[in-house]
Design a protein around this motif. Structure first.
Motif, PDB file in Angstrom:
ATOM      1  N   GLN A   1       1.281  -1.324  -0.242  1.00  0.00           N
ATOM      2  CA  GLN A   1      -0.225   0.267  -0.115  1.00  0.00           C
ATOM      3  C   GLN A   1       1.061   1.138   0.059  1.00  0.00           C
ATOM      4  OE1 GLN A   1      -1.921   0.671   4.251  1.00  0.00           O
ATOM      5  NE2 GLN A   1      -1.188  -1.756   4.295  1.00  0.00           N
ATOM      6  N   PRO A   2       0.470   2.731  -0.601  1.00  0.00           N
ATOM      7  CA  PRO A   2       1.293   3.484  -0.385  1.00  0.00           C
ATOM      8  C   PRO A   2       1.313   3.836   1.360  1.00  0.00           C
ATOM      9  CG  PRO A   2      -0.910   3.901  -1.673  1.00  0.00           C
ATOM     10  CD  PRO A   2      -0.574   2.521  -0.741  1.00  0.00           C
ATOM     11  N   PRO A   3       3.189   4.118   1.457  1.00  0.00           N
ATOM     12  CA  PRO A   3       3.944   3.375   2.643  1.00  0.00           C
ATOM     13  C   PRO A   3       3.220   5.252   3.939  1.00  0.00           C
ATOM     14  CG  PRO A   3       5.200   4.098   0.984  1.00  0.00           C
ATOM     15  CD  PRO A   3       3.953   4.219   0.338  1.00  0.00           C
ATOM     16  N   LEU A   4       3.380   6.507   3.202  1.00  0.00           N
ATOM     17  CA  LEU A   4       3.966   7.329   4.127  1.00  0.00           C
ATOM     18  C   LEU A   4       2.239   7.763   4.764  1.00  0.00           C
ATOM     19  CD1 LEU A   4       4.789  10.692   1.597  1.00  0.00           C
ATOM     20  CD2 LEU A   4       5.752   9.125   3.171  1.00  0.00           C
ATOM     21  N   SER A   5       1.303   7.298   4.831  1.00  0.00           N
ATOM     22  CA  SER A   5       0.032   7.952   6.303  1.00  0.00           C
ATOM     23  C   SER A   5       0.890   6.726   7.203  1.00  0.00           C
ATOM     24  CB  SER A   5      -1.059   7.085   5.379  1.00  0.00           C
ATOM     25  OG  SER A   5      -2.028   6.722   6.820  1.00  0.00           O
ATOM     26  N   GLU A   6       1.505   5.689   6.951  1.00  0.00           N
ATOM     27  CA  GLU A   6       1.455   4.773   7.898  1.00  0.00           C
ATOM     28  C   GLU A   6       2.819   5.543   8.400  1.00  0.00           C
ATOM     29  OE1 GLU A   6       1.046   0.887   8.006  1.00  0.00           O
ATOM     30  OE2 GLU A   6      -0.715   0.716   7.332  1.00  0.00           O
ATOM     31  N   LEU A   7       3.563   5.533   7.558  1.00  0.00           N
ATOM     32  CA  LEU A   7       5.269   6.208   8.143  1.00  0.00           C
ATOM     33  C   LEU A   7       5.020   7.473   9.224  1.00  0.00           C
ATOM     34  CD1 LEU A   7       7.508   5.872   5.105  1.00  0.00           C
ATOM     35  CD2 LEU A   7       7.866   4.324   7.196  1.00  0.00           C
ATOM     36  N   LEU A   8       4.266   8.588   8.929  1.00  0.00           N
ATOM     37  CA  LEU A   8       3.975   9.578   9.594  1.00  0.00           C
ATOM     38  C   LEU A   8       2.608   9.218  10.966  1.00  0.00           C
ATOM     39  CD1 LEU A   8       3.702  12.014   6.215  1.00  0.00           C
ATOM     40  CD2 LEU A   8       5.445  10.905   7.856  1.00  0.00           C
ATOM     41  N   THR A   9       1.950   8.486  11.287  1.00  0.00           N
ATOM     42  CA  THR A   9       0.827   8.207  11.661  1.00  0.00           C
ATOM     43  C   THR A   9       2.254   7.328  12.952  1.00  0.00           C
ATOM     44  OG1 THR A   9      -0.982   7.878  10.035  1.00  0.00           O
ATOM     45  CG2 THR A   9      -0.983   6.861  12.682  1.00  0.00           C
ATOM     46  N   VAL A  10       2.173   7.694  14.310  1.00  0.00           N
ATOM     47  CA  VAL A  10       2.517   7.083  15.895  1.00  0.00           C
ATOM     48  C   VAL A  10       1.342   6.810  16.621  1.00  0.00           C
ATOM     49  CG1 VAL A  10       4.653   8.235  14.868  1.00  0.00           C
ATOM     50  CG2 VAL A  10       3.030   9.480  16.488  1.00  0.00           C
ATOM     51  N   ASP A  11       2.034   6.136  17.454  1.00  0.00           N
ATOM     52  CA  ASP A  11       1.038   5.770  18.460  1.00  0.00           C
ATOM     53  C   ASP A  11       1.233   6.360  19.613  1.00  0.00           C
ATOM     54  OD1 ASP A  11       3.293   4.300  19.061  1.00  0.00           O
ATOM     55  OD2 ASP A  11       2.174   2.276  19.033  1.00  0.00           O
ATOM     56  N   GLU A  12       0.752   6.213  21.129  1.00  0.00           N
ATOM     57  CA  GLU A  12       1.072   6.777  22.352  1.00  0.00           C
ATOM     58  C   GLU A  12       2.811   6.266  22.964  1.00  0.00           C
ATOM     59  OE1 GLU A  12      -1.458   3.106  23.675  1.00  0.00           O
ATOM     60  OE2 GLU A  12      -1.229   4.817  22.072  1.00  0.00           O
ATOM     61  N   PHE A  13       3.199   5.545  22.037  1.00  0.00           N
ATOM     62  CA  PHE A  13       4.529   5.758  22.407  1.00  0.00           C
ATOM     63  C   PHE A  13       5.314   5.834  21.770  1.00  0.00           C
ATOM     64  CE2 PHE A  13       1.910   2.128  24.250  1.00  0.00           C
ATOM     65  CZ  PHE A  13       2.015   1.739  26.229  1.00  0.00           C
ATOM     66  N   ASP A  14       5.257   6.994  20.407  1.00  0.00           N
ATOM     67  CA  ASP A  14       6.006   7.209  19.151  1.00  0.00           C
ATOM     68  C   ASP A  14       6.894   6.343  18.430  1.00  0.00           C
ATOM     69  OD1 ASP A  14       5.921   9.996  17.908  1.00  0.00           O
ATOM     70  OD2 ASP A  14       8.204   9.824  19.143  1.00  0.00           O
TER      71      ASP A  14
END
Length: 207
Positions: free
Chosen positions: A53-66
């Motif tokens: 899938q296009p990777p940028l969205s997941e690369l730029l999204t972080v959880d509460e632990f960064d």
């Protein structure tokens, strides 16, 4: 035999990944293809990663632990001698990770050790350099000077894997051994001789 085995393993893994992707749309960021091309003339290595899938969205999204929702990491051994009897990953000393893309919109190349006291470093060493990257559809690509990964002959071993909130998703192992000019010249000469012989055999060339 070693290279043939690696190629078979990579092909099998790629097939398994494709099957997994069709079975589940929520499998996370997974690598479906990868390549590294070395240019000895300009002393650079061109990396390309194709994901499910296009990777940028997941690369730029972080959880509460960064932790990035999806990321990738290259582990490189620039000291591999090209001998298939030697483990190409016996001395990994360079890391390239997607975790830091969100910090400055570039890729950071780091030493494996000693670790630096920076939370974003993820326990790895100091930054050796930074390079830009490009994304086209599902493929992320970037180019690195060989000296930046500690290599001077284009012969190095590496593995790359994708992660899902820090957990390994897919892993591929390979090595780069570019053919020198003399090898290419020899291949072209052999091809020319074979073509000439075939033409004579079928009457295309007369002595």
């Amino acid at each position: 035999m070693y290279r043939r085995s690696v190629s078979c393993v990579l092909a099998l893994m790629a097939g398994c990944f494709a099957c997994g992707l069709s079975a589940s749309a929520s499998a996370g960021l997974q690598i479906v293809d990868q390549s590294v091309r070395v240019g000895l003339r300009n002393a650079r290595a061109d990396f390309a990663l194709t994901f499910n899938q296009p990777p940028l969205s997941e690369l730029l999204t972080v959880d509460e632990f960064d932790r990035p929702q999806g990321s990738f990491q290259y582990e490189i051994n620039p000291d591999w001698d090209g001998d298939p009897r030697h483990d190409p990953l016996d001395h990994v000393s360079v890391i390239i990770r997607g975790d830091e893309i969100r910090i400055a919109n570039d890729l950071r190349i780091r030493d494996v050790a000693p670790a630096v006291p920076e939370p974003i470093a993820g326990g790895w060493g100091k930054i050796r350099g930074k390079v830009p990257f490009a994304v086209s559809g599902d493929t992320l690509s970037f180019s690195v000077p060989l000296k930046l990964i500690g290599d001077n002959d284009g012969v190095f071993g590496y593995r790359v894997f994708s992660t899902d909130f820090g957990q390994t998703e897919t892993m591929l192992q390979s090595q780069v051994v570019p053919l020198g000019r003399t090898v290419w010249a020899g291949c072209l000469l052999l091809a020319a001789i074979a073509l000439y012989s075939a033409q004579r055999r079928w009457g295309g060339v007369t002595a």
